[in-house]
Design a protein around this motif. Structure first.
Motif, short mmCIF file in Angstrom:
data_model
loop_
_atom_site.label_atom_id
_atom_site.label_comp_id
_atom_site.label_asym_id
_atom_site.label_seq_id
_atom_site.Cartn_x
_atom_site.Cartn_y
_atom_site.Cartn_z
N ARG B 93 85.12 5.08 42.49
CA ARG B 93 84.29 4.08 41.79
C ARG B 93 85.01 2.74 41.70
NH1 ARG B 93 83.96 7.70 36.62
NH2 ARG B 93 86.10 7.76 37.37
N LYS B 94 86.32 2.77 41.91
CA LYS B 94 87.12 1.54 41.76
C LYS B 94 87.31 0.86 43.10
CE LYS B 94 90.57 2.47 38.23
NZ LYS B 94 92.02 2.66 38.18
N VAL B 95 87.31 -0.49 43.07
CA VAL B 95 87.61 -1.26 44.28
C VAL B 95 89.01 -1.86 44.13
CG1 VAL B 95 87.00 -3.31 45.62
CG2 VAL B 95 85.20 -1.79 44.77
N ILE B 96 89.83 -1.67 45.15
CA ILE B 96 91.17 -2.26 45.11
C ILE B 96 91.32 -3.28 46.24
CG2 ILE B 96 92.35 -0.34 43.96
CD1 ILE B 96 93.15 0.71 46.69
N VAL B 97 92.24 -4.19 46.02
CA VAL B 97 92.47 -5.27 46.98
C VAL B 97 93.86 -5.09 47.59
CG1 VAL B 97 92.66 -7.78 47.25
CG2 VAL B 97 91.00 -6.82 45.64
N ARG B 98 93.92 -5.23 48.91
CA ARG B 98 95.20 -5.17 49.63
C ARG B 98 95.35 -6.39 50.52
NH1 ARG B 98 97.63 -0.06 49.61
NH2 ARG B 98 96.18 1.62 49.05
N VAL B 99 96.61 -6.70 50.86
CA VAL B 99 96.91 -7.86 51.69
C VAL B 99 97.05 -7.46 53.15
CG1 VAL B 99 98.64 -9.67 52.13
CG2 VAL B 99 98.06 -9.03 49.77
N HIS B 100 96.48 -8.26 54.06
CA HIS B 100 96.81 -8.13 55.48
C HIS B 100 98.21 -8.71 55.66
CE1 HIS B 100 93.01 -6.79 57.14
NE2 HIS B 100 92.36 -7.72 56.49
N MET B 101 99.22 -7.84 55.61
CA MET B 101 100.61 -8.30 55.48
C MET B 101 101.07 -9.24 56.58
SD MET B 101 101.63 -7.29 52.68
CE MET B 101 103.39 -7.63 52.75
N GLU B 102 100.75 -8.89 57.81
CA GLU B 102 101.31 -9.67 58.91
C GLU B 102 100.82 -11.12 58.85
OE1 GLU B 102 101.59 -8.94 63.65
OE2 GLU B 102 101.47 -7.15 62.38
N LYS B 103 99.52 -11.25 58.64
CA LYS B 103 98.94 -12.60 58.59
C LYS B 103 99.48 -13.37 57.37
CE LYS B 103 94.57 -15.14 58.11
NZ LYS B 103 94.57 -16.15 59.17
N ALA B 104 99.44 -12.73 56.20
CA ALA B 104 99.82 -13.43 54.97
C ALA B 104 101.29 -13.84 54.99
CB ALA B 104 99.53 -12.55 53.76
N GLU B 105 102.17 -12.87 55.23
CA GLU B 105 103.60 -13.20 55.19
C GLU B 105 103.97 -14.18 56.29
OE1 GLU B 105 106.28 -9.86 54.20
OE2 GLU B 105 105.73 -10.75 52.29
N GLY B 106 103.43 -13.96 57.47
CA GLY B 106 103.74 -14.84 58.60
C GLY B 106 103.34 -16.28 58.30
N GLU B 107 102.11 -16.47 57.85
CA GLU B 107 101.62 -17.84 57.67
C GLU B 107 102.25 -18.53 56.46
OE1 GLU B 107 97.58 -18.65 58.33
OE2 GLU B 107 97.46 -17.30 60.04
N ILE B 108 102.38 -17.78 55.37
CA ILE B 108 102.98 -18.41 54.18
C ILE B 108 104.43 -18.77 54.46
CG2 ILE B 108 103.63 -18.09 51.76
CD1 ILE B 108 101.18 -16.25 51.48
N MET B 109 105.18 -17.81 55.00
CA MET B 109 106.60 -18.04 55.23
C MET B 109 106.82 -19.21 56.19
SD MET B 109 108.30 -16.45 53.17
CE MET B 109 107.44 -15.64 51.84
N ALA B 110 105.97 -19.33 57.20
CA ALA B 110 106.12 -20.41 58.17
C ALA B 110 106.11 -21.77 57.46
CB ALA B 110 105.01 -20.35 59.21
N HIS B 111 105.27 -21.88 56.42
CA HIS B 111 105.14 -23.17 55.75
C HIS B 111 106.17 -23.37 54.64
CE1 HIS B 111 101.70 -24.05 58.11
NE2 HIS B 111 100.99 -23.05 57.62
N LEU B 112 106.75 -22.28 54.13
CA LEU B 112 107.70 -22.41 53.01
C LEU B 112 109.16 -22.41 53.47
CD1 LEU B 112 106.18 -20.10 50.24
CD2 LEU B 112 106.03 -22.59 50.44
N GLN B 113 109.38 -22.09 54.75
CA GLN B 113 110.75 -21.93 55.25
C GLN B 113 111.61 -23.18 55.08
OE1 GLN B 113 110.85 -20.69 59.35
NE2 GLN B 113 112.56 -19.29 58.94
N SER B 114 111.07 -24.31 55.48
CA SER B 114 111.83 -25.56 55.41
C SER B 114 112.13 -25.92 53.96
CB SER B 114 111.02 -26.65 56.12
OG SER B 114 111.52 -27.91 55.81
N PHE B 115 111.14 -25.76 53.09
CA PHE B 115 111.35 -26.00 51.65
C PHE B 115 112.45 -25.08 51.11
CE2 PHE B 115 110.29 -24.85 47.23
CZ PHE B 115 110.36 -26.09 46.63
N GLY B 116 112.36 -23.81 51.46
CA GLY B 116 113.35 -22.83 50.97
C GLY B 116 114.76 -23.18 51.40
#
Lengths: 154, 154
Positions: B93-116
């Motif tokens: 009866r419950k709906v849960i949310v999961r992340v598409h890991m490859e897309k999320a981590e890849g794209e976020i990290m690409a943009h935060l790397q230089s800042f980090g």
């Protein structure tokens, strides 16, 4: 202290900064929701307040947002009653944006007052040398953040 | 140092914190724009990443956002391909949310790397005592920020 302990300290601070940025964004989102705005609109209103009268082009330069995004921001702020557009009296071809001061300052301050007081009480526990260290840290962090924002816009 | 100088230091740090929060929000807005998201969606994605699988109700609790806002956030994240909804295998009866890991981590990290990297180089200039002071400052600031966010939600 070993290299590992040093690295661990740096790692913990990095994680803390990441959490702090999330908490900050969620706080400003909550303030913005109270004002009927999203958090970008809210921070743009803060920038307009400090630089008014301002053109859309100048707001775009100061924020790094595209002119398209800035037009939407000003539209929403105008609709919500925080700003208004008018012709620049010195150059009638230009449109400038001004803040409805009473509404903007009154409503924003009402929601930030409690936060401001809590932060003030916390900051007062630091001595002057520590305050200077924190000021310097934020100066450097702001330089990095603004540079990285500009890089993302390229 | 006189009372006035002390007050001036505190005032300057306060202003600095206000500017820093604006710069932070604009940076995250720029990252979010690159990802095709707004900054709230972007930070929610960060929170989902750290707490998945997660229900909409739990995400609402963790962020302080209303359930209506959270539904919109998940819709946009799902449409952009960062997360997906599924039935909880332990309670259909419950709906849960999961992340598409490859897309999320890849794209976020690409943009935060230089800042980090820039932040890391800056932090390494501080000694361990200073790092601890900064960590403690952010711990206190986060407590205040989260408390004030909850107050705004009441």
């Amino acid at each position: 202290m070993s290299t590992n302990e040093r690295e661990n300290l740096l790692h913990l601070l990095n994680e803390q900064l990441r959490h702090f940025s999330t908490d900050t964004i969620l706080f400003h989102q909550a303030v913005a929701e109270k004002l009927g705005l999203n958090s970008t609109d809210h921070k743009c209103l803060d920038i307009i307040l400090r630089n008014q009268p301002i053109t859309a082009g100048k707001l775009s330069d100061l924020t790094g947002l595209t002119t398209g995004t800035v037009t939407g921001v000003i539209d929403r702020l105008e609709k919500a009653g925080y700003v208004f557009r008018e012709k620049d009296p010195e150059d009638r071809r230009k449109v400038i944006v001004r803040v409805h001061m009473e509404k903007a300052e009154g409503e924003i301050m009402a929601h930030l007052q409690s936060f401001g007081q809590s932060m003030k009480a916390m900051l007062e526990q630091y001595d002057n040398e520590q305050i200077k260290l924190l000021f310097d840290f934020f100066e450097r962090s702001r330089d990095i953040t603004r540079n990285e924002t500009l890089k993302l816009k390229k």
